[in-house]
Design an enzyme around this catalytic site. Structure first.
Site, PDB file in Angstrom:
ATOM      1  N   HIS A 355       0.794  -1.237   0.000  1.00  0.00           N
ATOM      2  CA  HIS A 355       0.000   0.000   0.000  1.00  0.00           C
ATOM      3  C   HIS A 355       0.819   1.277   0.000  1.00  0.00           C
ATOM      4  O   HIS A 355       0.248   2.371   0.065  1.00  0.00           O
ATOM      5  CB  HIS A 355      -0.920   0.051   1.219  1.00  0.00           C
ATOM      6  CG  HIS A 355      -2.003  -0.971   1.206  1.00  0.00           C
ATOM      7  ND1 HIS A 355      -3.237  -0.739   0.660  1.00  0.00           N
ATOM      8  CD2 HIS A 355      -2.021  -2.241   1.650  1.00  0.00           C
ATOM      9  CE1 HIS A 355      -3.990  -1.813   0.797  1.00  0.00           C
ATOM     10  NE2 HIS A 355      -3.270  -2.748   1.390  1.00  0.00           N
ATOM     11  N   LYS A 543      -8.172  14.246   4.518  1.00  0.00           N
ATOM     12  CA  LYS A 543      -7.327  13.037   4.520  1.00  0.00           C
ATOM     13  C   LYS A 543      -6.308  13.214   5.632  1.00  0.00           C
ATOM     14  O   LYS A 543      -6.244  14.279   6.240  1.00  0.00           O
ATOM     15  CB  LYS A 543      -6.621  12.844   3.176  1.00  0.00           C
ATOM     16  CG  LYS A 543      -5.919  14.094   2.630  1.00  0.00           C
ATOM     17  CD  LYS A 543      -5.312  13.859   1.255  1.00  0.00           C
ATOM     18  CE  LYS A 543      -6.294  13.931   0.122  1.00  0.00           C
ATOM     19  NZ  LYS A 543      -6.446  12.725  -0.651  1.00  0.00           N
ATOM     20  N   ARG A 544      -5.507  12.171   5.906  1.00  0.00           N
ATOM     21  CA  ARG A 544      -4.438  12.348   6.884  1.00  0.00           C
ATOM     22  C   ARG A 544      -3.570  13.536   6.486  1.00  0.00           C
ATOM     23  O   ARG A 544      -3.393  13.811   5.288  1.00  0.00           O
ATOM     24  CB  ARG A 544      -3.577  11.074   6.959  1.00  0.00           C
ATOM     25  CG  ARG A 544      -4.215   9.939   7.714  1.00  0.00           C
ATOM     26  CD  ARG A 544      -4.496  10.297   9.154  1.00  0.00           C
ATOM     27  NE  ARG A 544      -3.296  10.304   9.947  1.00  0.00           N
ATOM     28  CZ  ARG A 544      -2.997   9.379  10.862  1.00  0.00           C
ATOM     29  NH1 ARG A 544      -3.820   8.389  11.105  1.00  0.00           N
ATOM     30  NH2 ARG A 544      -1.881   9.460  11.560  1.00  0.00           N
ATOM     31  N   LYS A 549       0.936  14.773   0.866  1.00  0.00           N
ATOM     32  CA  LYS A 549      -0.438  15.061   0.425  1.00  0.00           C
ATOM     33  C   LYS A 549      -0.644  16.563   0.179  1.00  0.00           C
ATOM     34  O   LYS A 549      -1.671  16.983  -0.338  1.00  0.00           O
ATOM     35  CB  LYS A 549      -1.442  14.531   1.447  1.00  0.00           C
ATOM     36  CG  LYS A 549      -1.400  12.996   1.583  1.00  0.00           C
ATOM     37  CD  LYS A 549      -2.367  12.503   2.651  1.00  0.00           C
ATOM     38  CE  LYS A 549      -2.203  11.023   2.977  1.00  0.00           C
ATOM     39  NZ  LYS A 549      -2.890  10.137   2.025  1.00  0.00           N
ATOM     40  N   THR A 651      -8.446   6.782  -1.910  1.00  0.00           N
ATOM     41  CA  THR A 651      -9.795   6.251  -2.035  1.00  0.00           C
ATOM     42  C   THR A 651     -10.810   7.359  -1.763  1.00  0.00           C
ATOM     43  O   THR A 651     -11.951   7.282  -2.231  1.00  0.00           O
ATOM     44  CB  THR A 651     -10.035   5.073  -1.067  1.00  0.00           C
ATOM     45  OG1 THR A 651      -9.464   5.411   0.200  1.00  0.00           O
ATOM     46  CG2 THR A 651      -9.392   3.799  -1.572  1.00  0.00           C
ATOM     47  N   LYS A 655     -14.651   8.536  -3.440  1.00  0.00           N
ATOM     48  CA  LYS A 655     -15.869   8.902  -2.693  1.00  0.00           C
ATOM     49  C   LYS A 655     -16.396  10.247  -3.173  1.00  0.00           C
ATOM     50  O   LYS A 655     -17.609  10.440  -3.322  1.00  0.00           O
ATOM     51  CB  LYS A 655     -15.584   8.921  -1.187  1.00  0.00           C
ATOM     52  CG  LYS A 655     -15.242   7.531  -0.635  1.00  0.00           C
ATOM     53  CD  LYS A 655     -14.564   7.550   0.734  1.00  0.00           C
ATOM     54  CE  LYS A 655     -13.888   6.201   0.986  1.00  0.00           C
ATOM     55  NZ  LYS A 655     -12.895   6.235   2.073  1.00  0.00           N
TER      56      LYS A 655
HETATM   57  C1  26V Z   1       2.071   2.007   7.873  1.00  0.00           C
HETATM   58  C2  26V Z   1       2.533   2.101   9.158  1.00  0.00           C
HETATM   59  C3  26V Z   1       3.951   2.294   9.353  1.00  0.00           C
HETATM   60  C4  26V Z   1       4.362   1.910  10.731  1.00  0.00           C
HETATM   61  C5  26V Z   1       3.485   2.501  11.758  1.00  0.00           C
HETATM   62  C6  26V Z   1       2.069   2.047  11.613  1.00  0.00           C
HETATM   63  C7  26V Z   1       1.627   2.008  10.208  1.00  0.00           C
HETATM   64  C8  26V Z   1       0.280   1.848   9.957  1.00  0.00           C
HETATM   65  C9  26V Z   1      -0.156   1.776   8.680  1.00  0.00           C
HETATM   66  C10 26V Z   1       0.730   1.852   7.646  1.00  0.00           C
HETATM   67  C11 26V Z   1       0.241   1.718   6.277  1.00  0.00           C
HETATM   68  C12 26V Z   1       0.168   2.992   5.604  1.00  0.00           C
HETATM   69  C13 26V Z   1      -0.118   2.721   4.224  1.00  0.00           C
HETATM   70  C14 26V Z   1      -1.436   3.269   3.782  1.00  0.00           C
HETATM   71  O1  26V Z   1      -2.365   3.553   4.520  1.00  0.00           O
HETATM   72  N1  26V Z   1      -1.483   3.376   2.508  1.00  0.00           N
HETATM   73  C15 26V Z   1      -2.642   3.890   1.848  1.00  0.00           C
HETATM   74  O2  26V Z   1      -3.382   2.764   1.419  1.00  0.00           O
HETATM   75  C16 26V Z   1      -4.557   3.158   0.753  1.00  0.00           C
HETATM   76  C17 26V Z   1      -5.327   1.901   0.434  1.00  0.00           C
HETATM   77  O3  26V Z   1      -4.651   1.125  -0.475  1.00  0.00           O
HETATM   78  C18 26V Z   1      -4.208   3.949  -0.484  1.00  0.00           C
HETATM   79  O4  26V Z   1      -5.396   4.365  -1.090  1.00  0.00           O
HETATM   80  C19 26V Z   1      -3.363   5.165  -0.117  1.00  0.00           C
HETATM   81  O5  26V Z   1      -2.938   5.840  -1.271  1.00  0.00           O
HETATM   82  C20 26V Z   1      -2.164   4.719   0.666  1.00  0.00           C
HETATM   83  O6  26V Z   1      -1.441   5.835   1.153  1.00  0.00           O
END
Ligand code: 26V
Length: 814
Positions: A355, A543-544, A549, A651, A655
């Site tokens: 992701h 968004k975050r 971003k 995503t 929406k």
């Molecule tokens: C990464 C980490 C890094 C360590 C700390 C905890 C943590 C928690 C979650 C993540 C994953 C982040 C990746 C993420 O959210 N990616 C997003 O995924 C969406 C669904 O596929 C996508 O639409 C977004 O573009 C993408 O940023």
């Protein structure tokens, strides 16, 4: 179920009485909410049992979606909708003087996720059940979800999200299905009958207790399961400490140390940090999940050797990647298979989605930590690494550099993405461009070695929650115009294109947006006391908060526009309301300063009467699933302005589109596919391409300072951040200024001029009301592709080889 209002009324009153000992007049809104939730539970309980029975007896392939996050939000409304009784019950409740929407707001919003990745998992569950697929979720029941964000004096302040304080109406604790998960200790082996047998001594044992939540399909009888695990002490361990050793206080401390595993969701979604508790969470999830899957499998099937034909396990990013060594451990140490047998099964069972390509988010765990916390798992990873590297050596003899770049263990770290790639049969990205970047860049060497494993699955969103439920007026207009088929086949939305020249239809569309905007404006007024102009452009960036971003780019443009407006109050422009929402990771200093900048702009602009209300800026607190459901239907402009190549998919963009907003965006993530669908005329694209951005990176970036020097407009604008003209201490925004002029890692300044131009184009387009309405229509009509039903069908056919299972007509509760 209820033949008429009388029957419904009797059941509801009965529920209030038996649950709360209250009459309708005495009952609080919360009492009414819980009573209604119980009625829904009873309604679906039979179908849930039948679905499970069916899956067990028929022996179809089952899929388990492992995710450290499930951002499910509120369930009452979505469940009523999927059951198909929402409008009827809403009417009946109204006859009892009860507003269903108000009851729905009583439910705590389950925020068990950070953002895109967690919400995607929740949309997927809805599509899996609605497509009658035997697919389930497996996650962690965090006691505290993502923090609640408050804005104090313009700054983000975090508060704990105690969402379980009054219990959760949807979960069922299944204590008899608990399993044990082991941490620490030592592992030794001995040979027994020519086989190595492993023993794990002095481990700390944690009891994983599952809580099951029903996942209800849309008007079918499928009720799948989201299983969330909670950490508890093994009672005997507690007793032993407390009573036998007489150390009661120590026993309680021990209990808390165990329960801490499922205490809280980590609030960071872009910066990996090697925290032991996080590693514990990951192993806790995969070990508990796999043990329960294997146990269930053995109950029904003959040979464990058939496991991979009957089970697929999908890992949502690398967080559950320890499913690979854990499945190996279970198959070898508990089921007695050989290494080779276990490996065949494992690599044919697990599929992985990536992701993000942000290097700082890629997980790598220090060897020392993993070795001491998970000794047996580490042994297996070490052996996997050894075999993989020797395999590579035979393909690429002498190419040390390549092998080192692909090793699972390197520089004393376990590289989780490498583990995930080696141990799974499918690896997918989440939008075309993202998959291409994985193949050509980030995972180039792996793609060369395993080309057949890589594939794309462009993300999607559930159109049931994000259109049917969130925007009922628009959904009604669509249904009345093209029949309800779109609810089952969202790509059927394209038939709306036949109304492109239909003035009455476009007018109706316009009215709905206007009403949604007015409702939203009223809500804003009630909550914040701020008046916004319902006829202004609602320009939304939610968004975050993250540098890539580029909320900062939007804020800079707002500052410039405001300055111009002050200089020339007669400036020709359509009034605009700039709406922001989003959380910053608590330790992400720069992102938090961006929030402060936006709230500062809001304070200045909203209180300046000289600009005649032509601009307003809002920063809405605590972005969450429920807030999102209010915002999308009221949006005119969708800000999707990430630095090209950085946003894997996005995503929110989908929406917005589905609710008829027009995107202003870069050629990044799924924006590219949205652009392909709607064409040049129905989206405003600007900025550097991913290729250009990546070229700059390869050549050491660019020199923003030179750009600033040569561009008076930019220099004047940036000066305003640090010259004391904003009502904050002079150095408040110095870090933002410095980040831009020193490195501008995300090309804010480089893309700025193109962004301003694109915004001017939006202004121009909006003035032509009928043209704008056509653009909205085109976006809605082309949004069918972005339903998660399409995405999930592609996963089911292309990755899982899972088939729909028809449960039969049993959604008949009492
Ligand atoms: C990464 C980490 C890094 C360590 C700390 C905890 C943590 C928690 C979650 C993540 C994953 C982040 C990746 C993420 O959210 N990616 C997003 O995924 C969406 C669904 O596929 C996508 O639409 C977004 O573009 C993408 O940023």
């Amino acid at each position: 179920m209820f033949t008429d209002w009388q029957a419904f009324r009797a059941a509801f009153l009965n529920q209030l009485q038996s649950m709360h000992g209250k009459s309708l007049e005495e009952a609080s809104p919360e009492d009414k909410y819980t009573a209604l939730a119980v009625m829904v539970r009873e309604y679906i309980s039979n179908a849930w049992v039948q679905t499970n029975k069916h899956y067990e007896n028929k022996g179809e392939k089952q899929v388990y979606y492992f995710s450290i996050e499930f951002l499910i939000g509120r369930l009452l409304g979505a469940n009523l909708l999927n059951i198909g009784v929402r409008s009827e019950w809403e009417k009946w409740l109204a006859e009892l003087g009860i507003d269903l929407n108000q009851l729905e707001n009583e439910e705590p919003d389950a925020g068990l996720g950070n953002g895109g990745l967690g919400r995607l998992a929740a949309c997927f569950l809805d599509s899996m059940a609605s497509l009658q697929l035997p697919c389930h979720g497996c996650g962690i029941r965090y006691k505290y979800g993502l923090f609640e964000q408050k804005i104090l004096d313009g700054y983000q302040v975090e508060h704990p999200d105690n969402w379980l304080k009054n219990g959760c109406m949807w979960e069922i604790r299944k204590f008899d299905k608990a399993v044990q998960v082991k941490f620490g200790g030592t592992v030794w082996s001995e040979e027994k009958n020519g086989k190595l047998v492993f023993h794990h001594d002095n481990a700390q044992t944690v009891l994983a207790v599952p809580y099951d939540i029903p996942v209800i399909g849309y008007q079918n009888s499928t009720v799948n399961t989201l299983r969330l695990w909670s950490a508890e002490t093994v009672q005997e361990d507690f007793d032993l400490l407390a009573f036998n050793q007489g150390n009661y206080v120590k026993a309680v401390e021990y209990k808390y140390s165990i329960e801490s595993i499922s205490e809280i969701l980590y609030p960071d979604d872009s910066h990996y940090e090697g925290r032991v508790l996080r590693l514990k969470q990951q192993y806790f999830l995969v070990s508990a999940g796999l043990q329960s899957i294997v146990r269930r499998f053995k109950k029904k099937h003959g040979s464990i050797l058939d496991f991979a034909e009957k089970i697929s396990i999908h890992i949502n990013d690398t967080h559950p990647a320890m499913a690979i060594p854990e499945l190996m451990r279970i198959l070898m140490d508990e089921e007695g298979l050989s290494w080779n047998e276990a490996w065949q099964i494992t690599k044919n069972t697990i599929a992985y989605t990536n992701h993000t390509i942000l290097p700082e988010a890629l997980e790598k765990w220090p060897v020392d930590i993993m070795k001491s916390l998970l000794p047996r798992i580490f042994m297996i990873i070490e052996e996997l690494n050894k075999q993989f590297c020797s395999h590579l050596w035979s393909h690429y003899p002498g190419d040390w550099q390549r092998i080192a770049s692909m090793a699972i263990i390197a520089d004393n770290y376990v590289h989780m993405a490498h583990l995930a790639v080696v141990g799974s049969y499918s690896i997918n990205g989440v939008a075309k461009i993202h998959t291409n970047i994985l193949k050509q860049d980030v995972m180039k060497n792996f793609y060369h070695f395993y080309p057949y494993k890589f594939n794309n699955k462009t993300n999607g969103i559930t159109h049931r929650r994000w259109l049917l439920k969130a925007n009922p007026d628009l959904a009604r207009l669509i249904t009345n115009s093209i029949s309800p088929s779109w609810i089952y086949y969202p790509q059927y939305l394209s038939t709306l294109l036949r109304y492109s020249e239909d003035a009455a239809f476009l007018e109706a569309l316009d009215k709905i947006k206007e009403t949604n905007k007015m409702n939203f404006a009223n809500w804003v007024h009630n909550k914040y006391g701020i008046t916004i102009d319902g006829s202004s452009i609602f320009d939304v960036h939610v968004k975050r908060i993250h540098a890539y971003k580029r909320q900062l780019m939007n804020a800079l443009r707002i500052l410039e526009l405001y300055t111009r407006l002050k200089e020339n109050p007669n400036l020709e422009m359509v009034p605009r309301t700039f709406i922001f929402a989003g959380k910053a990771a608590p330790g992400y200093f720069l992102a938090k300063r961006v929030i402060k900048l936006i709230t500062t702009l809001a304070a200045v602009i909203n209180n300046d009467s000289t600009i005649q209300g032509k601009m307003k800026v809002l920063f809405l607190e605590n972005y969450s699933v429920s807030l999102a459901e209010m915002i999308f239907p009221a949006a005119d402009v969708s800000e999707q302005i990430s630095t090209a190549s950085k946003e894997a998919s996005g995503t929110g963009n989908m929406k917005f589109m589905m609710n008829g907003a027009v995107t202003i965006g870069t050629l990044d993530g799924a924006n590219i596919e949205i652009h392909e669908e709607v064409g040049d005329d129905n989206i405003v694209i600007f900025g550097l391409t991913a290729k250009e951005v990546m070229n700059y990176y390869q050549n050491g970036g660019y020199r923003p300072w030179e750009l600033v020097q040569s561009d008076t407009r930019l220099r004047k604008l940036l000066d305003q951040l640090v010259n004391g003209s904003l009502p904050v201490p002079r150095e408040e925004f110095r870090v933002l200024y410095d980040s831009l002029v020193n490195s501008d890692e995300f090309f804010v300044l480089k893309d700025y001029a193109a962004y301003v131009e694109a915004q001017e184009k939006i202004d121009m387009l909006y003035r032509d009301n009928s043209r704008w309405n056509k653009m909205c229509l085109s976006n809605i009509a082309h949004s069918g592709k972005f339903s998660s039903d399409r995405t999930i069908s592609e996963y089911a056919i292309g990755i899982w080889k899972a088939k729909p299972v028809v449960i039969g007509d049993i959604l008949e509760p009492y």
